[in-house]
Scaffold this active site. Structure first.
Site, PDB file in Angstrom:
ATOM      1  N   ARG A  86       0.855  -1.194   0.000  1.00 40.24           N
ATOM      2  CA  ARG A  86       0.000   0.000   0.000  1.00 40.24           C
ATOM      3  C   ARG A  86       0.893   1.246   0.000  1.00 40.24           C
ATOM      4  O   ARG A  86       1.701   1.421   0.907  1.00 40.24           O
ATOM      5  CB  ARG A  86      -0.899  -0.006   1.251  1.00 40.24           C
ATOM      6  CG  ARG A  86      -1.751   1.232   1.343  1.00 40.24           C
ATOM      7  CD  ARG A  86      -2.556   1.359   2.643  1.00 40.24           C
ATOM      8  NE  ARG A  86      -3.099   2.694   2.673  1.00 40.24           N
ATOM      9  CZ  ARG A  86      -3.270   3.433   3.751  1.00 40.24           C
ATOM     10  NH1 ARG A  86      -3.000   2.936   4.948  1.00 40.24           N
ATOM     11  NH2 ARG A  86      -3.738   4.660   3.657  1.00 40.24           N
ATOM     12  N   HIS A 129      -2.882  11.132   1.072  1.00 38.98           N
ATOM     13  CA  HIS A 129      -2.382  10.783   2.409  1.00 38.98           C
ATOM     14  C   HIS A 129      -1.719  12.033   3.000  1.00 38.98           C
ATOM     15  O   HIS A 129      -0.481  12.162   2.993  1.00 38.98           O
ATOM     16  CB  HIS A 129      -1.394   9.617   2.295  1.00 38.98           C
ATOM     17  CG  HIS A 129      -1.100   8.926   3.587  1.00 38.98           C
ATOM     18  ND1 HIS A 129      -1.272   7.578   3.783  1.00 38.98           N
ATOM     19  CD2 HIS A 129      -0.641   9.386   4.776  1.00 38.98           C
ATOM     20  CE1 HIS A 129      -0.916   7.237   5.024  1.00 38.98           C
ATOM     21  NE2 HIS A 129      -0.531   8.334   5.651  1.00 38.98           N
ATOM     22  N   GLU A 172      -7.286   8.545   6.685  1.00 37.31           N
ATOM     23  CA  GLU A 172      -7.573   9.060   8.026  1.00 37.31           C
ATOM     24  C   GLU A 172      -8.169  10.465   8.057  1.00 37.31           C
ATOM     25  O   GLU A 172      -7.542  11.414   8.550  1.00 37.31           O
ATOM     26  CB  GLU A 172      -6.294   9.004   8.869  1.00 37.31           C
ATOM     27  CG  GLU A 172      -5.751   7.602   8.965  1.00 37.31           C
ATOM     28  CD  GLU A 172      -4.593   7.456   9.955  1.00 37.31           C
ATOM     29  OE1 GLU A 172      -4.101   8.478  10.440  1.00 37.31           O
ATOM     30  OE2 GLU A 172      -4.222   6.301  10.235  1.00 37.31           O
ATOM     31  N   ASN A 230      -7.470   1.520   9.864  1.00 38.00           N
ATOM     32  CA  ASN A 230      -6.132   1.759  10.441  1.00 38.00           C
ATOM     33  C   ASN A 230      -6.331   1.753  11.948  1.00 38.00           C
ATOM     34  O   ASN A 230      -7.165   2.498  12.470  1.00 38.00           O
ATOM     35  CB  ASN A 230      -5.591   3.138  10.049  1.00 38.00           C
ATOM     36  CG  ASN A 230      -5.330   3.275   8.558  1.00 38.00           C
ATOM     37  OD1 ASN A 230      -5.510   2.328   7.799  1.00 38.00           O
ATOM     38  ND2 ASN A 230      -4.898   4.443   8.148  1.00 38.00           N
ATOM     39  N   TYR A 233      -4.271   1.542  15.859  1.00 32.15           N
ATOM     40  CA  TYR A 233      -3.024   1.508  16.622  1.00 32.15           C
ATOM     41  C   TYR A 233      -3.221   1.393  18.125  1.00 32.15           C
ATOM     42  O   TYR A 233      -2.405   0.814  18.812  1.00 32.15           O
ATOM     43  CB  TYR A 233      -2.209   2.793  16.378  1.00 32.15           C
ATOM     44  CG  TYR A 233      -1.630   2.906  15.000  1.00 32.15           C
ATOM     45  CD1 TYR A 233      -0.359   2.435  14.724  1.00 32.15           C
ATOM     46  CD2 TYR A 233      -2.357   3.476  13.955  1.00 32.15           C
ATOM     47  CE1 TYR A 233       0.195   2.533  13.456  1.00 32.15           C
ATOM     48  CE2 TYR A 233      -1.821   3.577  12.680  1.00 32.15           C
ATOM     49  CZ  TYR A 233      -0.541   3.103  12.432  1.00 32.15           C
ATOM     50  OH  TYR A 233      -0.008   3.190  11.176  1.00 32.15           O
ATOM     51  N   GLU A 252      -3.596  -0.412   8.233  1.00 29.12           N
ATOM     52  CA  GLU A 252      -2.428   0.038   9.008  1.00 29.12           C
ATOM     53  C   GLU A 252      -2.512  -0.522  10.416  1.00 29.12           C
ATOM     54  O   GLU A 252      -3.577  -0.503  11.040  1.00 29.12           O
ATOM     55  CB  GLU A 252      -2.380   1.566   9.145  1.00 29.12           C
ATOM     56  CG  GLU A 252      -1.798   2.290   7.971  1.00 29.12           C
ATOM     57  CD  GLU A 252      -1.689   3.799   8.208  1.00 29.12           C
ATOM     58  OE1 GLU A 252      -1.397   4.221   9.344  1.00 29.12           O
ATOM     59  OE2 GLU A 252      -1.911   4.537   7.234  1.00 29.12           O
TER      60      GLU A 252
HETATM   61  C1  BGC Z   1      -0.748   7.518   9.383  1.00 25.79           C
HETATM   62  C2  BGC Z   1       0.701   7.350   8.973  1.00 25.79           C
HETATM   63  C3  BGC Z   1       1.578   7.479  10.199  1.00 25.79           C
HETATM   64  C4  BGC Z   1       1.193   6.398  11.173  1.00 25.79           C
HETATM   65  C5  BGC Z   1       2.041   6.352  12.429  1.00 25.79           C
HETATM   66  C6  BGC Z   1      -1.112   6.806  10.646  1.00 25.79           C
HETATM   67  O1  BGC Z   1      -2.016   7.540  11.364  1.00 25.79           O
HETATM   68  O2  BGC Z   1      -1.585   7.134   8.327  1.00 25.79           O
HETATM   69  O3  BGC Z   1       1.009   8.294   7.998  1.00 25.79           O
HETATM   70  O4  BGC Z   1       2.917   7.437   9.868  1.00 25.79           O
HETATM   71  O5  BGC Z   1      -0.124   6.608  11.579  1.00 25.79           O
HETATM   72  O6  BGC Z   1       1.896   7.484  13.204  1.00 25.79           O
END
Ligand code: BGC
Length: 530
Positions: free
Chosen positions: A97, A142, A187, A327, A329, A399
């Site tokens: 991607r 992006h 995002e 995405n 995290y 992501e």
């Molecule tokens: C973004 C990336 C970023 C990653 C880590 C995501 O929110 O799409 O561009 O590098 O997080 O922070």
């Protein structure tokens, strides 16, 4: 009788043991890694490329970034794209991607001029990937908005939906014959709530009233117009898929009484960017529409700060998806702010409007960067929330990954993070029946990490930024991920010195539990037989 029962139970449990040991991903499940144009390409002024908001912001003020670096060269992927294909191939990725830089294709931001060199660059990349059997997944936008468009208000100007559609038309007409998976905008929550509210990211507009909500509506319109262009002109012929990448932070209620508040916060954060597209009635989440209308009145506004949709706009947006691009995290717990306590700090989830506190659970591990709090179960819960709210939509994790301060080649923390988040993804698929179709590591290699510059590393590959050739070297996590892909299973050894390896190496946390139960059942069988 009890003996017979014990035998039946034993067989069942033994069967579960075998099934439980199977950490295989479903057939067809795909693995990939991701990057984005500004973060890797460099070549900011090569050929006729136009200027974007990151070029402008950081040329004016590089000290905004932790280490004062900017993306002018980054990983130099504009020149070293063969290296990127090489490492993607070395990993055995099913897909890669990456994003297209709008001003590399349209130097003015508008379709009056299409850059031949820009088009060629992505042609080489797309063809090179395909020649190695790697599917390109392309993001149109992006974070690197053309400066010319920002000069006209950027995402707060409603005309941006047509300007984005013009750009999408040019891109589709050049690559749709080979690119079958698309993401329109990366995002929008970060674009709008961090770019046009608190001024955390470029264009760094600090405007607490309308900016992020206007942006919210316009990204949805822009996405929908691009989706419809693809749908009408290319879907029939190429059968590709288009989505928009949302980045929900999983929000968990601190206690049972906070469940309603947590649910509102989820709808505020992710529902605002998803309901208009995925819900069966279209439009904003009704509870958020009401909240914003009441809250705006209290603030003295004669109208809601959340702009309305006309019936026609609702129809344009609704249903413009082919899958859900997720995405993910991190997570937070949610509780009401106490008397005199300032709500927050996560502006992105309506903490002010909801008078809520969003904080890390004391038992969750905080990474090197305190915004990434590690709670692997969060991805499973987030997947289930999306599955339930949006009618079992298929989900591609576009992501997930861990940022570290250290550039250590033995990146145990990243290995554990990927392992644990994948394990929870498997549980969502196998135990909860979610339709997750693939997983993407952020990132293929270290790159320019926005406000953290090169101080934050996300790469499966280390990049030596002191080397003009930007040498890419695989970390232990690259070997680990490669093995997962090769065996299509999470049941692979973790190359690490970490003590947790002992626990995980041969049997992961789910399977070790099953083994114990299995041994117990075996004991039952033996005692029955003898
Ligand atoms: C973004 C990336 C970023 C990653 C880590 C995501 O929110 O799409 O561009 O590098 O997080 O922070």
């Amino acid at each position: 009788m009890w003996r017979l029962k014990a035998v039946v139970i034993s067989f069942t449990v033994l069967w579960t043991t075998c099934v439980g040991l199977d950490m295989k991903f479903p057939p067809g499940f795909k693995f990939g890694a991701a990057t984005s144009a500004y973060q890797i390409e460099g070549a900011w002024n090569v050929s006729d490329k136009g200027i974007n908001i990151w070029d402008t912001m950081l040329h004016k003020n590089p000290s905004l970034v932790s280490d004062g670096t900017i993306g002018d060269v980054a990983c130099n992927s504009y020149h070293l794209w063969r290296e990127d294909i090489h490492i993607a191939h070395e990993l055995g990725l099913h897909f890669y991607r990456f994003s297209i830089s709008w001003t590399r294709i349209l130097p003015t931001g508008f379709p009056n001029k299409v850059s031949k060199d820009g088009i060629n660059y992505y042609n080489k990349l797309v063809n090179g990937l395909i020649s190695k059997g790697i599917e390109p997944i392309v993001t149109l936008q992006h974070f690197d908005l053309p400066q010319s468009i920002q000069n006209l208000g950027g995402w707060t100007n409603p005309l941006i939906a047509d300007w984005f559609a013009d750009y999408a038309r040019v891109v589709f007409s050049n690559y749709a014959d080979r690119v079958k998976s698309w993401i329109t905008i990366n995002e929008p929550l970060m674009v709008c709530d961090a770019g046009y509210n608190v001024g955390l990211l470029a264009p760094k507009v600090t405007e607490p009233w309308l900016g992020s909500f206007l942006c919210n509506k316009h990204v949805l319109m822009a996405h929908a117009k691009a989706w419809r262009i693809y749908d009408e002109n290319y879907k029939g012929k190429y059968h590709g898929k288009v989505s928009i990448a949302n980045n929900p932070i999983w929000l968990e209620a601190k206690s049972e009484e906070d469940e309603e508040l947590a649910e509102l916060a989820r709808q505020f954060g992710v529902g605002r960017y998803s309901d208009p597209i995925y819900s069966k009635d279209g439009g904003w989440p009704p509870a958020i529409e009401k909240l914003m209308s009441d809250y705006s009145k209290k603030q003295g506004f004669p109208y809601s700060r959340l702009p309305t949709f006309t019936e026609e706009e609702k129809k344009i947006i609704q249903g413009t998806y082919d899958y859900y691009s997720l995405n993910h995290y991190t997570s937070r717990v949610v509780r009401p702010a106490r008397e005199g306590e300032e709500p927050g700090p996560w502006y992105v989830s309506g903490s002010k409007e909801l008078n809520a506190i969003l904080e890390a659970h004391p038992r969750w591990r905080v990474s090197d960067f305190k915004y990434i709090v590690i709670y692997p179960e969060g991805i499973r819960r987030q997947i289930n929330w999306i599955t339930k709210r949006y009618n079992n939509v298929s989900i591609l994790i576009t992501e997930n990954g861990l940022g570290t301060k250290s550039s250590d080649m033995h990146d145990t923390a990243r290995i554990n993070y990927i392992h644990d988040y994948l394990e929870q993804t498997l549980l969502a698929i196998k135990e909860d029946g979610a339709n997750v179709i693939g997983y993407t590591v952020w990132s293929l290699m270290d790159n320019f990490e926005w406000m953290f510059g090169h101080t934050m590393k996300f790469g499966l590959y280390n990049v030596d930024f002191t080397d003009p050739l930007r040498k890419r070297t695989p970390r232990a996590s690259a070997h680990f991920f490669k093995n997962i892909i090769k065996h299509h299973s999470l049941d692979v050894p973790r190359p690490s010195h970490d003590t947790r390896e002992i626990k995980y190496n041969n049997a992961n946390s789910i399977s070790s539990l099953y083994i114990l139960i299995g041994l117990f059942s075996l004991g039952n069988l033996v005692s029955y037989c003898f």
